[in-house]
Design a protein around this motif. Sequence first.
Motif, PDB file in Angstrom:
ATOM      1  N   SER A  27       0.812  -1.224   0.000  1.00  0.00           N
ATOM      2  CA  SER A  27       0.000   0.000   0.000  1.00  0.00           C
ATOM      3  C   SER A  27       0.846   1.275   0.000  1.00  0.00           C
ATOM      4  N   GLY A  28       2.061   1.201   0.565  1.00  0.00           N
ATOM      5  CA  GLY A  28       2.878   2.398   0.692  1.00  0.00           C
ATOM      6  C   GLY A  28       2.420   3.294   1.826  1.00  0.00           C
ATOM      7  N   ARG A  29       1.407   2.855   2.564  1.00  0.00           N
ATOM      8  CA  ARG A  29       0.872   3.642   3.684  1.00  0.00           C
ATOM      9  C   ARG A  29       1.644   3.362   4.961  1.00  0.00           C
ATOM     10  N   THR A  30       1.611   4.320   5.861  1.00  0.00           N
ATOM     11  CA  THR A  30       2.224   4.145   7.171  1.00  0.00           C
ATOM     12  C   THR A  30       1.281   3.334   8.041  1.00  0.00           C
ATOM     13  N   ILE A  31       1.823   2.283   8.648  1.00  0.00           N
ATOM     14  CA  ILE A  31       1.055   1.399   9.513  1.00  0.00           C
ATOM     15  C   ILE A  31       1.663   1.484  10.906  1.00  0.00           C
ATOM     16  N   SER A  32       0.846   1.813  11.903  1.00  0.00           N
ATOM     17  CA  SER A  32       1.333   1.947  13.273  1.00  0.00           C
ATOM     18  C   SER A  32       0.760   0.841  14.150  1.00  0.00           C
ATOM     19  N   ILE A  33       1.628   0.278  14.985  1.00  0.00           N
ATOM     20  CA  ILE A  33       1.204  -0.798  15.869  1.00  0.00           C
ATOM     21  C   ILE A  33       1.939  -0.712  17.204  1.00  0.00           C
ATOM     22  N   PRO A  34       1.257  -1.071  18.287  1.00  0.00           N
ATOM     23  CA  PRO A  34       1.938  -1.137  19.579  1.00  0.00           C
ATOM     24  C   PRO A  34       2.726  -2.446  19.667  1.00  0.00           C
ATOM     25  N   VAL A  35       3.941  -2.376  20.181  1.00  0.00           N
ATOM     26  CA  VAL A  35       4.765  -3.575  20.349  1.00  0.00           C
ATOM     27  C   VAL A  35       5.531  -3.483  21.665  1.00  0.00           C
ATOM     28  N   ARG A  36       5.947  -4.641  22.141  1.00  0.00           N
ATOM     29  CA  ARG A  36       6.850  -4.694  23.282  1.00  0.00           C
ATOM     30  C   ARG A  36       8.275  -4.642  22.754  1.00  0.00           C
ATOM     31  N   PHE A  37       9.210  -4.273  23.615  1.00  0.00           N
ATOM     32  CA  PHE A  37      10.584  -4.083  23.175  1.00  0.00           C
ATOM     33  C   PHE A  37      11.524  -4.296  24.353  1.00  0.00           C
ATOM     34  N   VAL A  38      12.795  -4.428  24.038  1.00  0.00           N
ATOM     35  CA  VAL A  38      13.843  -4.442  25.057  1.00  0.00           C
ATOM     36  C   VAL A  38      14.891  -3.426  24.617  1.00  0.00           C
ATOM     37  N   LEU A  39      15.245  -2.525  25.513  1.00  0.00           N
ATOM     38  CA  LEU A  39      16.302  -1.551  25.258  1.00  0.00           C
ATOM     39  C   LEU A  39      17.540  -2.016  26.013  1.00  0.00           C
ATOM     40  N   GLU A  40      18.626  -2.169  25.264  1.00  0.00           N
ATOM     41  CA  GLU A  40      19.878  -2.597  25.884  1.00  0.00           C
ATOM     42  C   GLU A  40      20.989  -1.711  25.333  1.00  0.00           C
ATOM     43  N   GLY A  41      21.469  -0.815  26.158  1.00  0.00           N
ATOM     44  CA  GLY A  41      22.501   0.116  25.711  1.00  0.00           C
ATOM     45  C   GLY A  41      21.988   0.998  24.594  1.00  0.00           C
ATOM     46  N   GLU A  42      22.649   0.937  23.452  1.00  0.00           N
ATOM     47  CA  GLU A  42      22.274   1.761  22.302  1.00  0.00           C
ATOM     48  C   GLU A  42      21.337   1.037  21.341  1.00  0.00           C
ATOM     49  N   LYS A  43      20.897  -0.155  21.711  1.00  0.00           N
ATOM     50  CA  LYS A  43      20.100  -0.963  20.788  1.00  0.00           C
ATOM     51  C   LYS A  43      18.721  -1.271  21.354  1.00  0.00           C
ATOM     52  N   LEU A  44      17.751  -1.231  20.460  1.00  0.00           N
ATOM     53  CA  LEU A  44      16.375  -1.568  20.787  1.00  0.00           C
ATOM     54  C   LEU A  44      16.058  -2.872  20.065  1.00  0.00           C
ATOM     55  N   TYR A  45      15.512  -3.835  20.786  1.00  0.00           N
ATOM     56  CA  TYR A  45      15.179  -5.125  20.181  1.00  0.00           C
ATOM     57  C   TYR A  45      13.672  -5.300  20.124  1.00  0.00           C
ATOM     58  N   LEU A  46      13.210  -5.799  18.982  1.00  0.00           N
ATOM     59  CA  LEU A  46      11.798  -6.090  18.774  1.00  0.00           C
ATOM     60  C   LEU A  46      11.670  -7.562  18.423  1.00  0.00           C
ATOM     61  N   LEU A  47      10.601  -8.184  18.908  1.00  0.00           N
ATOM     62  CA  LEU A  47      10.365  -9.587  18.633  1.00  0.00           C
ATOM     63  C   LEU A  47       8.975  -9.715  18.017  1.00  0.00           C
ATOM     64  N   PRO A  48       8.901 -10.004  16.713  1.00  0.00           N
ATOM     65  CA  PRO A  48       7.586 -10.129  16.066  1.00  0.00           C
ATOM     66  C   PRO A  48       6.806 -11.298  16.673  1.00  0.00           C
ATOM     67  N   VAL A  49       5.540 -11.064  17.021  1.00  0.00           N
ATOM     68  CA  VAL A  49       4.764 -12.085  17.740  1.00  0.00           C
ATOM     69  C   VAL A  49       4.579 -13.379  16.955  1.00  0.00           C
ATOM     70  N   GLN A  50       4.535 -13.286  15.631  1.00  0.00           N
ATOM     71  CA  GLN A  50       4.404 -14.489  14.806  1.00  0.00           C
ATOM     72  C   GLN A  50       5.664 -14.702  13.964  1.00  0.00           C
ATOM     73  N   GLY A  51       6.787 -14.259  14.491  1.00  0.00           N
ATOM     74  CA  GLY A  51       8.048 -14.447  13.799  1.00  0.00           C
ATOM     75  C   GLY A  51       8.036 -13.855  12.405  1.00  0.00           C
ATOM     76  N   SER A  52       8.623 -14.581  11.466  1.00  0.00           N
ATOM     77  CA  SER A  52       8.755 -14.082  10.098  1.00  0.00           C
ATOM     78  C   SER A  52       7.412 -13.932   9.388  1.00  0.00           C
ATOM     79  N   GLU A  53       6.339 -14.473   9.956  1.00  0.00           N
ATOM     80  CA  GLU A  53       5.002 -14.322   9.354  1.00  0.00           C
ATOM     81  C   GLU A  53       4.308 -13.041   9.792  1.00  0.00           C
ATOM     82  N   THR A  54       4.890 -12.321  10.732  1.00  0.00           N
ATOM     83  CA  THR A  54       4.301 -11.078  11.229  1.00  0.00           C
ATOM     84  C   THR A  54       4.350 -10.019  10.130  1.00  0.00           C
ATOM     85  N   ARG A  55       3.221  -9.387   9.877  1.00  0.00           N
ATOM     86  CA  ARG A  55       3.141  -8.411   8.777  1.00  0.00           C
ATOM     87  C   ARG A  55       4.132  -7.268   8.916  1.00  0.00           C
ATOM     88  N   TRP A  56       4.213  -6.668  10.117  1.00  0.00           N
ATOM     89  CA  TRP A  56       5.112  -5.520  10.229  1.00  0.00           C
ATOM     90  C   TRP A  56       6.551  -5.936   9.966  1.00  0.00           C
TER      91      TRP A  56
END
Length: 123
Positions: A27-56
């Motif tokens: 679509s080229g549209r901006t899609i916004s979603i709430p997610v959980r994350f882990v911040l460690e030092g200078e890096k932010l980690y995200l874990l897609p809930v359905q792994g590689s099948e997660t749309r975002w």
Amino acid sequence: MAGFKDTLKDRLARYRQIKISVIGRKSGRTISIPVRFVLEGEKLYLLPVQGSETRWYQHVLHNPWIQIGARGEEAEFRAVPVTGAEAVSSVVEKFREKYGANDVKKYYSRFDVAVMVPTISST
């Protein structure tokens, strides 16, 4: 901009959930979603809930620019897919430490990929 990123980092240190915005690969549209994350030092980690099948996650593969929002503070960064089994396992462990093994088991169904966002370092 440094003060802005410091403010974002301060908010990330306090919150358990953020909003990410990605560009839809079709679509080229901006899609916004709430997610959980882990911040460690200078890096932010995200874990897609359905792994590689997660749309975002699929959108990030197509366009790696991701906007991170934490209650009014936002910034755009380049996301880096994490695909190696050992690296993904390390991210899963970080999520278990922050949210508890039961929550990770309850909300996440597949552990084949993760995303790392080098958020706070100067670009």
